[in-house]
Scaffold this motif. Structure first.
Motif, PDB file in Angstrom:
ATOM      1  N   VAL A   1      -4.525  -1.347  13.765  1.00 32.99           N
ATOM      2  CA  VAL A   1      -5.715  -0.510  13.854  1.00 32.99           C
ATOM      3  C   VAL A   1      -6.692  -0.792  12.708  1.00 32.99           C
ATOM      4  N   PHE A   2      -6.180  -1.087  11.520  1.00 35.41           N
ATOM      5  CA  PHE A   2      -7.050  -1.267  10.370  1.00 35.41           C
ATOM      6  C   PHE A   2      -7.068  -2.694   9.815  1.00 35.41           C
ATOM      7  N   GLY A   3      -5.937  -3.367   9.823  1.00 40.52           N
ATOM      8  CA  GLY A   3      -5.855  -4.662   9.158  1.00 40.52           C
ATOM      9  C   GLY A   3      -5.831  -4.470   7.652  1.00 40.52           C
ATOM     10  N   LEU A   4      -6.107  -5.512   6.914  1.00 41.76           N
ATOM     11  CA  LEU A   4      -6.180  -5.413   5.454  1.00 41.76           C
ATOM     12  C   LEU A   4      -7.632  -5.139   5.103  1.00 41.76           C
ATOM     13  N   GLU A   5      -7.889  -3.944   4.608  1.00 42.70           N
ATOM     14  CA  GLU A   5      -9.256  -3.535   4.296  1.00 42.70           C
ATOM     15  C   GLU A   5      -9.472  -3.449   2.800  1.00 42.70           C
ATOM     16  N   PHE A   6     -10.734  -3.549   2.414  1.00 44.58           N
ATOM     17  CA  PHE A   6     -11.075  -3.383   1.003  1.00 44.58           C
ATOM     18  C   PHE A   6     -12.391  -2.633   0.864  1.00 44.58           C
ATOM     19  N   ASP A   7     -12.575  -1.624   1.734  1.00 44.17           N
ATOM     20  CA  ASP A   7     -13.803  -0.823   1.720  1.00 44.17           C
ATOM     21  C   ASP A   7     -13.926   0.028   0.454  1.00 44.17           C
ATOM     22  N   SER A   8     -12.806   0.496  -0.045  1.00 40.14           N
ATOM     23  CA  SER A   8     -12.805   1.302  -1.270  1.00 40.14           C
ATOM     24  C   SER A   8     -11.608   0.860  -2.110  1.00 40.14           C
ATOM     25  N   PRO A   9     -11.634   1.162  -3.393  1.00 37.86           N
ATOM     26  CA  PRO A   9     -10.479   0.779  -4.231  1.00 37.86           C
ATOM     27  C   PRO A   9      -9.168   1.367  -3.725  1.00 37.86           C
ATOM     28  N   ARG A  10      -9.174   2.625  -3.259  1.00 32.44           N
ATOM     29  CA  ARG A  10      -7.949   3.244  -2.753  1.00 32.44           C
ATOM     30  C   ARG A  10      -7.404   2.481  -1.553  1.00 32.44           C
ATOM     31  N   VAL A  11      -8.279   2.126  -0.631  1.00 36.33           N
ATOM     32  CA  VAL A  11      -7.854   1.418   0.578  1.00 36.33           C
ATOM     33  C   VAL A  11      -7.364   0.014   0.227  1.00 36.33           C
ATOM     34  N   LEU A  12      -8.035  -0.663  -0.679  1.00 32.91           N
ATOM     35  CA  LEU A  12      -7.596  -1.999  -1.099  1.00 32.91           C
ATOM     36  C   LEU A  12      -6.221  -1.931  -1.748  1.00 32.91           C
ATOM     37  N   VAL A  13      -6.029  -0.990  -2.673  1.00 35.31           N
ATOM     38  CA  VAL A  13      -4.730  -0.853  -3.345  1.00 35.31           C
ATOM     39  C   VAL A  13      -3.649  -0.527  -2.313  1.00 35.31           C
ATOM     40  N   HIS A  14      -3.969   0.359  -1.369  1.00 32.20           N
ATOM     41  CA  HIS A  14      -3.006   0.727  -0.329  1.00 32.20           C
ATOM     42  C   HIS A  14      -2.632  -0.490   0.519  1.00 32.20           C
ATOM     43  N   SER A  15      -3.617  -1.266   0.926  1.00 31.15           N
ATOM     44  CA  SER A  15      -3.342  -2.462   1.732  1.00 31.15           C
ATOM     45  C   SER A  15      -2.470  -3.456   0.990  1.00 31.15           C
ATOM     46  N   LEU A  16      -2.782  -3.692  -0.273  1.00 32.86           N
ATOM     47  CA  LEU A  16      -2.000  -4.648  -1.064  1.00 32.86           C
ATOM     48  C   LEU A  16      -0.585  -4.132  -1.322  1.00 32.86           C
ATOM     49  N   LEU A  17      -0.445  -2.828  -1.546  1.00 33.05           N
ATOM     50  CA  LEU A  17       0.892  -2.254  -1.756  1.00 33.05           C
ATOM     51  C   LEU A  17       1.743  -2.346  -0.496  1.00 33.05           C
ATOM     52  N   GLY A  18       1.109  -2.226   0.669  1.00 31.41           N
ATOM     53  CA  GLY A  18       1.856  -2.381   1.923  1.00 31.41           C
ATOM     54  C   GLY A  18       2.439  -3.779   2.046  1.00 31.41           C
ATOM     55  N   CYS A  19       1.622  -4.777   1.711  1.00 36.78           N
ATOM     56  CA  CYS A  19       2.110  -6.164   1.742  1.00 36.78           C
ATOM     57  C   CYS A  19       3.218  -6.362   0.716  1.00 36.78           C
ATOM     58  N   LEU A  20       3.023  -5.822  -0.492  1.00 39.14           N
ATOM     59  CA  LEU A  20       4.027  -5.946  -1.550  1.00 39.14           C
ATOM     60  C   LEU A  20       5.332  -5.266  -1.151  1.00 39.14           C
ATOM     61  N   PHE A  21       5.249  -4.098  -0.528  1.00 35.60           N
ATOM     62  CA  PHE A  21       6.444  -3.364  -0.133  1.00 35.60           C
ATOM     63  C   PHE A  21       7.327  -4.205   0.787  1.00 35.60           C
TER      64      PHE A  21
END
Length: 177
Positions: free
Chosen positions: A110-130
Motif C-alpha cells: 500500500v505504501f512502499g518505502l516512503e520518505f515524505d517525512s522523517p518519521r515515515v522515512l525512519v519507519h520504512s528503514l526500520l522495517g527493512c532493518l527488522f
C-alpha cells in the motif's frame, strides 16, 4: 603450517554469511518498496481500519518481543526460571513473526518505502532493518554454540531495537494522534 591448523581454518564458521544475507534482505525490501507502485488495495480493510489493525498487531508483536527478551535472559542464566523457557522463546518468536507479516505486506504493497517525512522515512528503514536482522538471527542459530555465543544476543538486540523503533514510529504515533 601444520595440517591441524589448516583443518581448523576450513571448519571455521563463516559469520559473514548471515550478515550478508540479512543486508541482502534489508536492501531487497527497501529496493522493492521504493520501486513498487503503491496500490490502494488493502487486505486488512475487512478487519477494521487498516491503521488500527496494524497498530494492534504491532503492539501484540512488541509484547511477544518482550517475552522473547525475558526468555532469552532466562536462557542465558540471567533470570532464575528456565523450565519452559526454550519452548516459550521459540513459540513467542514464531507467533511474533507470524503477526508481523500482514503488517509488513500491507506496508510494502500500500505504501512502499516512503520518505515524505522523517518519521515515515525512519519507519520504512526500520522495517527493512527488522526483517534483515531477523533473517541474520535465524541463520546464526545454525552456527555452533561457541561461535554464536556473543553474536546471537547482539543480533537479537538489533531485532528488538528495530521492532521498538517500528512501534514508536507507527503504533504509538497512531495511539497518540
Amino acid at each position: 603450517m601444520s595440517t591441524a591448523g589448516r583443518g581448523s581454518e576450513v571448519r571455521r564458521p563463516l559469520l559473514w554469511l548471515p550478515a550478508v544475507a540479512g543486508v541482502g534482505v534489508a536492501v531487497g525490501l527497501g529496493v522493492y518498496g521504493r520501486l513498487h507502485t503503491p496500490t490502494d488495495i488493502s487486505f486488512l480493510t475487512g478487519l477494521g481500519r487498516p491503521i488500527a489493525v496494524k497498530a494492534a498487531l504491532t503492539s501484540a508483536v512488541v509484547v511477544l518481543a518482550l517475552v522473547q527478551v525475558s526468555s532469552a535472559l532466562a536462557l542465558y542464566g540471567r533470570l532464575p526460571f528456565r523450565s519452559w523457557t526454550p519452548a516459550v522463546h521459540r513459540w513467542s518468536g514464531r507467533l511474533a513473526v507470524l503477526l508481523s507479516l500482514p503488517v509488513a505486506v500491507h506496508c510494502l504493497y500500500v505504501f512502499g518505502l516512503e520518505f515524505d517525512s522523517p518519521r515515515v522515512l525512519v519507519h520504512s528503514l526500520l522495517g527493512c532493518l527488522f526483517y534483515g536482522a531477523f533473517v541474520a538471527k535465524m541463520l546464526i542459530l545454525s552456527r555452533p554454540a561457541t561461535t554464536r555465543a556473543w553474536v546471537l544476543p547482539l543480533v537479537g538486540g538489533l531485532v528488538f531495537t528495530a521492532l521498538a523503533g517500528l512501534w514508536l514510529t507507527a503504533a504509538l504515533w497512531f495511539y497518540l494522534t
